[in-house]
Design a protein around this motif. Structure first.
Motif, PDB file in Angstrom:
ATOM      1  N   ALA A   1       0.809  -1.223   0.000  1.00 44.09           N
ATOM      2  CA  ALA A   1       0.000   0.000   0.000  1.00 44.09           C
ATOM      3  C   ALA A   1       0.842   1.272   0.000  1.00 44.09           C
ATOM      4  O   ALA A   1       0.307   2.367  -0.254  1.00 44.09           O
ATOM      5  CB  ALA A   1      -0.928   0.002   1.213  1.00 44.09           C
TER       6      ALA A   1
ATOM      7  N   ARG B   1       0.702   4.215  -2.754  1.00 46.46           N
ATOM      8  CA  ARG B   1      -0.463   5.079  -2.667  1.00 46.46           C
ATOM      9  C   ARG B   1      -0.335   6.048  -1.484  1.00 46.46           C
ATOM     10  O   ARG B   1      -0.761   7.196  -1.573  1.00 46.46           O
ATOM     11  CB  ARG B   1      -1.724   4.231  -2.521  1.00 46.46           C
ATOM     12  CG  ARG B   1      -2.065   3.405  -3.775  1.00 46.46           C
ATOM     13  CD  ARG B   1      -3.130   2.351  -3.460  1.00 46.46           C
ATOM     14  NE  ARG B   1      -3.584   1.632  -4.642  1.00 46.46           N
ATOM     15  CZ  ARG B   1      -2.904   0.659  -5.229  1.00 46.46           C
ATOM     16  NH1 ARG B   1      -1.717   0.289  -4.753  1.00 46.46           N
ATOM     17  NH2 ARG B   1      -3.379   0.046  -6.306  1.00 46.46           N
TER      18      ARG B   1
ATOM     19  N   ASP C   1      -7.270  -5.264   1.708  1.00 45.31           N
ATOM     20  CA  ASP C   1      -7.250  -4.792   0.328  1.00 45.31           C
ATOM     21  C   ASP C   1      -6.295  -3.599   0.270  1.00 45.31           C
ATOM     22  O   ASP C   1      -6.304  -2.751   1.171  1.00 45.31           O
ATOM     23  CB  ASP C   1      -8.666  -4.385  -0.087  1.00 45.31           C
ATOM     24  CG  ASP C   1      -8.709  -3.615  -1.382  1.00 45.31           C
ATOM     25  OD1 ASP C   1      -8.684  -4.248  -2.450  1.00 45.31           O
ATOM     26  OD2 ASP C   1      -8.754  -2.362  -1.317  1.00 45.31           O
ATOM     27  N   VAL C   2      -5.493  -3.519  -0.767  1.00 42.95           N
ATOM     28  CA  VAL C   2      -4.462  -2.485  -0.846  1.00 42.95           C
ATOM     29  C   VAL C   2      -5.053  -1.091  -0.776  1.00 42.95           C
ATOM     30  O   VAL C   2      -4.568  -0.219  -0.035  1.00 42.95           O
ATOM     31  CB  VAL C   2      -3.611  -2.661  -2.126  1.00 42.95           C
ATOM     32  CG1 VAL C   2      -2.737  -1.433  -2.355  1.00 42.95           C
ATOM     33  CG2 VAL C   2      -2.744  -3.906  -2.017  1.00 42.95           C
ATOM     34  N   ASP C   3      -6.108  -0.834  -1.536  1.00 47.03           N
ATOM     35  CA  ASP C   3      -6.701   0.510  -1.541  1.00 47.03           C
ATOM     36  C   ASP C   3      -7.261   0.881  -0.174  1.00 47.03           C
ATOM     37  O   ASP C   3      -7.059   2.002   0.318  1.00 47.03           O
ATOM     38  CB  ASP C   3      -7.802   0.600  -2.599  1.00 47.03           C
ATOM     39  CG  ASP C   3      -7.247   0.588  -4.016  1.00 47.03           C
ATOM     40  OD1 ASP C   3      -6.069   0.970  -4.190  1.00 47.03           O
ATOM     41  OD2 ASP C   3      -7.974   0.202  -4.937  1.00 47.03           O
ATOM     42  N   ALA C   4      -7.985  -0.035   0.445  1.00 46.22           N
ATOM     43  CA  ALA C   4      -8.579   0.248   1.758  1.00 46.22           C
ATOM     44  C   ALA C   4      -7.503   0.463   2.809  1.00 46.22           C
ATOM     45  O   ALA C   4      -7.599   1.359   3.653  1.00 46.22           O
ATOM     46  CB  ALA C   4      -9.498  -0.901   2.166  1.00 46.22           C
TER      47      ALA C   4
ATOM     48  N   ALA D   1      -4.370   1.448   2.277  1.00 47.14           N
ATOM     49  CA  ALA D   1      -3.658   2.695   1.984  1.00 47.14           C
ATOM     50  C   ALA D   1      -4.439   3.902   2.502  1.00 47.14           C
ATOM     51  O   ALA D   1      -3.849   4.853   3.038  1.00 47.14           O
ATOM     52  CB  ALA D   1      -3.420   2.823   0.484  1.00 47.14           C
ATOM     53  N   GLU D   2      -5.753   3.861   2.370  1.00 51.98           N
ATOM     54  CA  GLU D   2      -6.575   4.974   2.855  1.00 51.98           C
ATOM     55  C   GLU D   2      -6.466   5.107   4.378  1.00 51.98           C
ATOM     56  O   GLU D   2      -6.324   6.214   4.914  1.00 51.98           O
ATOM     57  CB  GLU D   2      -8.035   4.772   2.441  1.00 51.98           C
ATOM     58  CG  GLU D   2      -8.985   5.866   2.913  1.00 51.98           C
ATOM     59  CD  GLU D   2      -8.635   7.252   2.388  1.00 51.98           C
ATOM     60  OE1 GLU D   2      -8.932   8.240   3.091  1.00 51.98           O
ATOM     61  OE2 GLU D   2      -8.056   7.350   1.276  1.00 51.98           O
TER      62      GLU D   2
ATOM     63  N   THR E   1      -3.043   6.487   5.331  1.00 45.17           N
ATOM     64  CA  THR E   1      -2.944   7.922   5.052  1.00 45.17           C
ATOM     65  C   THR E   1      -3.684   8.731   6.110  1.00 45.17           C
ATOM     66  O   THR E   1      -3.181   9.751   6.597  1.00 45.17           O
ATOM     67  CB  THR E   1      -3.510   8.214   3.657  1.00 45.17           C
ATOM     68  OG1 THR E   1      -2.791   7.451   2.682  1.00 45.17           O
ATOM     69  CG2 THR E   1      -3.379   9.694   3.320  1.00 45.17           C
TER      70      THR E   1
END
Length: 382
Positions: A217, A220, A327-330, A332-333, A336
């Motif tokens: 992650a 991102r 999940d990578v997107d979740a 990463a969020e 961040t």
């Protein structure tokens, strides 16, 4: 009462089992019992004793990462253990997985007419099935594990999920004692690592934990927080994969460090924007509750948890950090958001207080010790 603890892992090895078993032995000695730990030789650690606990170590085979993990490694502990148990007197034996060690304890305990307590941190046959072991291996392991569970006078389960499963396998007298953490070591006050914004993964990184999700992650995360860092402290079978992933990122974005003593881990945790913890779903460990979570919260640091199960429920319901799908997107969020969060100064105190009330190592150890004490007739206490 004389208690033997048979375990392939014990302090000073940095692992959840070590914390859990140290809490148990501490509580047993506080209650006036004599405890002897039969465990493995750790590089740099010899036999030791303190406050009623005698620790006997035996050399064993270890894998490339330094773990006693794998059938040959287990065998190198289990075979000598049978002789060590045969010459050591006890009123009750406590045994940790794997089930092969439990089988040795059941045989020797039957010969010596000594009750034993099985400390079920997880269900090994289920985990083996999820990780793709051959069907015949899973079947044999399940039969062995069930046989060990049926023979135990008491079974301690670390979660309701584990308790339900061991009952299905034949365990009868099951008590749930969640893992705790040493709040004398992990607390918000004290020195902290102060090297800019970073997230910390502290502890074992194996295939079922899926710790590489956080490294994957990072591209991102860096797009929004360019100076962010992800630090791993520990060891495990995923270390080589994590090393490869770190080389695909800008220098310093992902840093891997060897395992350090708990007090040093606490210093890093206090300085982190958040601790990252994961359990890869569908690997047979969905009901696990990583002690990494408790170490972070006790240090006043919120948690990013990627996975499902009781840990996700606690983090979400008690506002202990962020829960993300694996999940990578979740992930990463969530990473961040943690890095961009403004520290209000009160969050750390609240998190530490939650652990002190609900999941301290002292209270968990006392509950486990009570189960062990109940496993033998009162006349055995002397």
């Amino acid at each position: 009462m004389r208690v033997i603890l048979a375990t392939r892992i014990f302090t000073p090895e940095p692992a959840a089992a070590s914390f859990r078993l140290q809490a148990l032995t501490d509580a047993l000695t506080r209650a006036g019992h004599r405890v002897r730990v039969l465990t493995t030789l750790v590089p740099g650690a010899g036999s030791s004793s303190a406050a009623g606990v005698a620790v006997s170590r035996w050399p064993v085979l270890r894998d490339r990462q330094g773990y006693v993990r794998g059938y040959l490694q287990y065998l190198s502990f289990d075979v000598p253990l049978s002789a060590r148990l045969a010459v050591t007197r006890a009123d009750v034996v406590v045994v940790e997985p794997p089930p092969t060690t439990g089988a040795v304890v059941r045989v020797v305990s039957a010969l010596r007419r000594t009750p034993y307590v099985y400390y079920a941190a997880d269900v090994w046959s289920d985990a083996a099935a999820q990780t793709g072991a051959p069907g015949i291996v899973v079947a044999l392991l399940r039969r062995l594990e069930a046989w060990v569970l049926r023979g135990a006078t008491r079974v301690i389960a670390v979660s309701d999920g584990v308790a339900d499963r061991v009952r299905e396998l034949g365990a009868t007298r099951v008590e749930v004692v969640p893992n705790g953490i040493d709040t004398a070591t992990f607390h918000p006050d004290g020195d902290r690592q102060d090297t800019g914004p970073f997230l910390l993964y502290a502890g074992t990184a194996s295939e079922w934990q899926g710790a590489e999700i956080f490294a994957r992650a990072m591209p991102r995360v860096l797009a929004r927080v360019p100076d962010a860092r992800l630090v791993y402290i520990g060891q495990g079978s995923a270390w080589d994969r994590l090393t490869d992933l770190s080389r695909e990122l800008p220098p310093g974005a992902v840093e891997l460090r060897d395992a350090v003593p708990p007090a040093e881990v606490a210093r890093w945790l206090r300085g982190a924007a958040a601790a990252v913890v994961s359990i890869a779903p569908g690997q047979g460990y969905d009901f696990a509750y990583p002690t990494k979570i408790l170490a972070a919260l006790a240090s006043g640091t919120p948690v990013i948890y990627a996975g499902v199960g009781p840990a996700a429920t606690d983090v979400r319901e008690h506002r202990l950090g962020w829960v993300a799908d694996y999940d990578v997107d979740a992930v990463a969020e969530a990473m961040t958001q943690a890095l961009e969060r403004e520290d209000d100064g009160a969050t750390g105190t609240r998190l530490a207080a939650w652990v002190e009330e609900h999941r301290s190592q002292r209270s968990s150890g006392a509950r486990a010790a009570a189960v062990v004490s109940a496993a033998t007739p009162t006349r055995a206490t002397r």
